[in-house]
Design a protein around this motif. Structure first.
Motif, PDB file in Angstrom:
ATOM      1  N   LEU A 196       0.910  -1.284   0.083  1.00 14.86           N
ATOM      2  CA  LEU A 196      -0.049  -0.075   0.190  1.00 14.86           C
ATOM      3  C   LEU A 196       0.834   1.354  -0.029  1.00 14.86           C
ATOM      4  O   LEU A 196       2.020   1.317   0.660  1.00 14.86           O
ATOM      5  CB  LEU A 196      -1.015   0.086   1.324  1.00 14.86           C
ATOM      6  N   GLN A 198       0.187   5.723  -0.619  1.00 15.37           N
ATOM      7  CA  GLN A 198      -0.831   6.851  -0.462  1.00 15.37           C
ATOM      8  C   GLN A 198      -0.310   8.371  -0.630  1.00 15.37           C
ATOM      9  O   GLN A 198       0.920   8.448  -0.541  1.00 15.37           O
ATOM     10  CB  GLN A 198      -1.714   6.709   0.802  1.00 15.37           C
ATOM     11  N   PRO A 218       2.107   8.831   6.510  1.00 13.82           N
ATOM     12  CA  PRO A 218       2.647   8.730   4.969  1.00 13.82           C
ATOM     13  C   PRO A 218       3.652   9.614   4.583  1.00 13.82           C
ATOM     14  O   PRO A 218       3.749  10.500   5.079  1.00 13.82           O
ATOM     15  CB  PRO A 218       1.176   8.980   4.418  1.00 13.82           C
ATOM     16  N   ARG A 255      -8.586  11.016   0.752  1.00 22.27           N
ATOM     17  CA  ARG A 255      -7.383  10.259   0.567  1.00 22.27           C
ATOM     18  C   ARG A 255      -7.250   9.391  -0.467  1.00 22.27           C
ATOM     19  O   ARG A 255      -8.339   8.838  -0.808  1.00 22.27           O
ATOM     20  CB  ARG A 255      -7.593   9.536   2.024  1.00 22.27           C
ATOM     21  N   SER A 257      -5.326   6.530  -2.360  1.00 17.07           N
ATOM     22  CA  SER A 257      -4.366   5.088  -2.043  1.00 17.07           C
ATOM     23  C   SER A 257      -4.034   4.456  -3.240  1.00 17.07           C
ATOM     24  O   SER A 257      -4.996   4.246  -4.044  1.00 17.07           O
ATOM     25  CB  SER A 257      -4.815   4.602  -0.875  1.00 17.07           C
TER      26      SER A 257
END
Length: 314
Positions: A196, A198, A218, A255, A257
């Motif tokens: 992942l 982001q 992040p 957000r 991602s």
């Protein structure tokens, strides 16, 4: 996030050009990765192969993609569960995403781009393809270290040849005043490995080995590497699947991602070297895609706990 919890969070530098197989830095990273995956199922990789320019480009085109009309996005169909367009699924109202299956191939990225933009969009196609190739390289480095750590390097090449990568591009809007802030429930992935990445907006939380929730901070060079249920089965319960969730706040921006998920085309089975008195065989050989369909149709998907054991446990 206090200093005590920070000290327990595995952050592993995989960006050093000196990280060559057999060197002290390689061995140190390899052992740290195995420990993190066995204890809690995830770690944070510092990885500089995705440049800041590419980081900015992929999130710019991700925003452009998710701003397309609903009528366009629903064309992203896939017979595999959760591989195509997802929007307002059950109680997960803040999440929206699309998927590019087999994304490390240029053809898959071109076909997806042409579906979303019939007039063409070279910037999207080039950014997505370049990005996913570099993140797949990170996944392959991690798996090479895992195989080496277990002394089963001889299986590595066939493992990688069987790997295929799904790129998901995700959006989480901020909740309305009285809306639930839980944007994605606590879960483990059905993939082999998930990576992942982001934008700057917080929200991802990861469960530590102590059972606490770690709030991920992040950065453009930080990638969260998470073991999925298939990896747990392949490792004969040595590796834990990583639990994670997303919580959005009312004052959050949107957000965005990216998730790169590895799956397997061939049958997965526990290497005989990972079976012993301490770890007797727990899983029969299984087909990864069939497991996805089993999970999708099972009532147990609501709880998820041990569903792969139900599917192919001994």
């Amino acid at each position: 996030m206090g200093s005590e919890s920070e000290a327990k969070i595995p952050v592993i530098d995989l960006s050093n050009e000196k990280l060559k197989a057999g060197t002290n830095s390689w061995v140190e990273a390899r052992d740290s990765i195995r420990k993190a995956l066995e204890e809690q199922g995830w770690f944070i990789a510092e990885y500089d192969q995705v440049s800041l320019d590419l980081h900015n480009a992929i999130f710019s085109v991700t925003e452009e993609l998710l701003d397309l009309p609903y009528e366009t996005k629903i064309k992203n169909l896939n017979h595999k569960p959760s591989f195509g367009y997802m929007y307002k699924i059950s109680n997960i109202r803040l999440h929206e995403s699309l998927g590019i299956d087999d994304a490390t191939t240029l053809e898959a990225c071109q076909n997806f781009t042409n579906l979303m933009w019939p007039q063409g969009n070279d910037q999207f196609c080039e950014s997505a393809h370049s990005y996913v190739q570099l993140v797949a390289k990170l996944e392959q480095t991690v798996m090479r270290m895992v195989f080496e750590s277990y002394g089963i390097e001889k299986y590595y090449e066939s493992h990688i040849k069987s790997s295929t990568y799904l790129l998901r591009l995700l959006k989480y809007r901020r909740p309305e005043k009285d809306e639930d802030k839980l944007a994605f429930v606590s879960h483990t992935d059905k993939s082999f490995i998930s990576i992942l990445h982001q934008n700057h907006v917080k929200g991802l939380e990861l469960r530590t080995k102590e059972g606490n929730w770690f709030h991920f901070e992040p950065s453009p060079s930080s990638f969260v590497v998470i073991a999925g249920d298939a990896c747990m089965a392949w490792s004969n319960d040595r590796i834990k699947p990583g639990y994670h969730r997303v919580i959005m706040k009312n004052d959050n921006e949107v957000r965005y991602s990216l998730g790169c998920f590895s799956f397997h085309k061939d049958q997965l089975e526990v290497p005989k070297e990972l079976i012993d008195d301490k770890y007797p065989l727990q899983y029969k050989p299984f087909d990864h895609t069939s497991f996805l369909f089993f999970f999708d149709k099972s009532d147990e998907r609501k709880t998820q706990h041990g569903i792969i054991k139900t599917y192919c446990g001994t």
